[in-house]
Each structure stands twice: as structure tokens, then as C-alpha cells.
Design a protein around this motif. Structure first.
Motif: not given
Length: 100
Positions: A6-14, A32-40
Motif C-alpha cells: 500500500r506504500d507503493l505509489i506512483s509519482i503522480t499520486e505522490a 513511501q516507495v515512488l514508482l515511475r512506469n511501475s518501477k521503484a
């Protein structure tokens, strides 16, 4: 450190969540782990986690040096050689080593 999915979030969501909320969550122990194109690609964590990671890095370096020292100690026969004797056995004149 375990990260809840639940702490994996897209950069847009962040970005929508805001820096203040990301920091508050990290302070509470929720990285909070930020994802870009589903990659941390980045994480927002509390300062205690950073301190811990730095200490782990230091310990890793210490363990590496310790393991080298232990291998050397285990393999050491105790036999020592005089430099002049080694050079003589190799046919090297010690005076020739001083030349540039």
C-alpha cells in the motif's frame, strides 16, 4: 525494512498527496516507495532509516576488512623474507632500484 504494498505509489499520486503528507507518513514509520512506469525509483523514509542504512554500510566495510585480515592470518606461515635476500635471489641489484 519491510514495505507494505500500500506504500507503493506512483509519482503522480505522490504529487497529488503532497510532500507534507509523504513526510508525515515517513515520520510515522511508513516509507513511501515512488514508482515511475511501475518501477521503484525513489523512497521517502524517516531519518532513523537513513542513519541505520549508513551504519549498515560502515559495518559492511568493517566486515570486509575483517574477513581479509582473517584470511591473511589463517594463511600466514610466519615465515618472513629479507628484502635484500629476495632481490639477490631474483638477480636484482638493490642500487639499480634507486635510479629514475
Amino acid at each position: 525494512m519491510n514495505v507494505d504494498t500500500r506504500d507503493l505509489i506512483s509519482i503522480t499520486e505522490a504529487s497529488n498527496k503532497g510532500v507534507s503528507r509523504l513526510v508525515a507518513d515517513a515520520e510515522e514509520g511508513r516509507p513511501q516507495v515512488l514508482l515511475r512506469n511501475s518501477k521503484a525509483v525513489a523512497a521517502v523514509v524517516n531519518i532513523d532509516s537513513i542513519d541505520r542504512l549508513q551504519r549498515i554500510d560502515e559495518l559492511e566495510d568493517d566486515l570486509r576488512l575483517l574477513s581479509i585480515a582473517l584470511v591473511r592470518a589463517a594463511a600466514d606461515s610466519g615465515r618472513r623474507f629479507d628484502l635484500d635476500d629476495v632481490l639477490a635471489n631474483a638477480g636484482i641489484d638493490p642500487d639499480s632500484l634507486d635510479e629514475d
